[in-house]
Design a protein around this motif. Sequence first.
Motif, short mmCIF file in Angstrom:
data_model
loop_
_atom_site.label_atom_id
_atom_site.label_comp_id
_atom_site.label_asym_id
_atom_site.label_seq_id
_atom_site.Cartn_x
_atom_site.Cartn_y
_atom_site.Cartn_z
N TYR A 18 39.90 42.70 40.50
CA TYR A 18 39.93 41.32 40.30
C TYR A 18 41.19 41.18 39.33
CZ TYR A 18 39.35 36.18 40.25
OH TYR A 18 39.68 35.14 40.27
N HIS A 22 45.36 40.09 40.46
CA HIS A 22 46.06 38.91 40.07
C HIS A 22 47.44 39.56 39.33
CE1 HIS A 22 43.84 35.30 39.66
NE2 HIS A 22 42.74 35.99 39.65
N PHE A 53 40.20 39.48 47.11
CA PHE A 53 40.18 38.90 45.92
C PHE A 53 41.61 37.74 46.01
CE2 PHE A 53 37.73 42.25 43.37
CZ PHE A 53 36.56 41.39 43.31
N GLU A 56 40.95 35.15 48.14
CA GLU A 56 40.34 33.88 47.30
C GLU A 56 41.02 33.08 46.51
OE1 GLU A 56 36.86 35.76 45.00
OE2 GLU A 56 36.15 36.69 46.64
N PHE A 57 41.81 33.86 45.70
CA PHE A 57 42.44 32.79 44.63
C PHE A 57 43.89 32.40 44.88
CE2 PHE A 57 43.26 37.15 42.81
CZ PHE A 57 44.74 37.20 42.93
N GLU A 58 44.65 32.98 46.22
CA GLU A 58 45.75 32.55 46.86
C GLU A 58 45.64 31.78 47.93
OE1 GLU A 58 49.13 32.96 45.49
OE2 GLU A 58 47.80 33.28 43.47
#
Length: 181
Positions: A18, A22, A53, A56-58
């Motif tokens: 994770y 990032h 991952f 998910e966050f972008e």
Amino acid sequence: MRFKAELMNQEEMRRALYRIAHEIVEANKGTEGLALVGIHTRGIPLAHRIARFIAEFEGKEVPVGVLDITLYRDDLTEIGYRPQVRETRIPFDLTGKAIVLVDDVLYTGRTARAALDALMDLGRPRRIYLAVLVDRGHRELPIRADFVGKNVPTSRNEVVKVKVVEVDGEDRVELWEREEA
């Protein structure tokens, strides 16, 4: 071989991947022109996890390719007359992209060198990064990873085994020692 220690458990692996996801997005200043390429065998599921991952966050999908480096190895004559050649599948144009090569362990640097050669035969990326779950040292070539899950100082008679659920049925990183003959 003799088991010495567990270096990472399932949760520690997840957190490391994770964090790497990032760091990749930060280094690339977003996901534009970004693609991941997993090196056979365990680099492939690790690349897919990093891509999940990032999604998910972008909120954006990053393409993932698969790279077999067998015919690019500098020890090909030592591994037999019939090396097992596996699939290379890069479902996107490499030209102009920022490519992240993903592997499980960085050791001598020879696998990374072979992967660079294989990748360059397929196109001309704008930039190539290297992401590894474990960097164990003992480089024989001037290669370093841009993104590392865990640095583990080792001796040459130790072996780092990365296990992933997709291949091995469990997630963990182990340290083993070769028995003296």
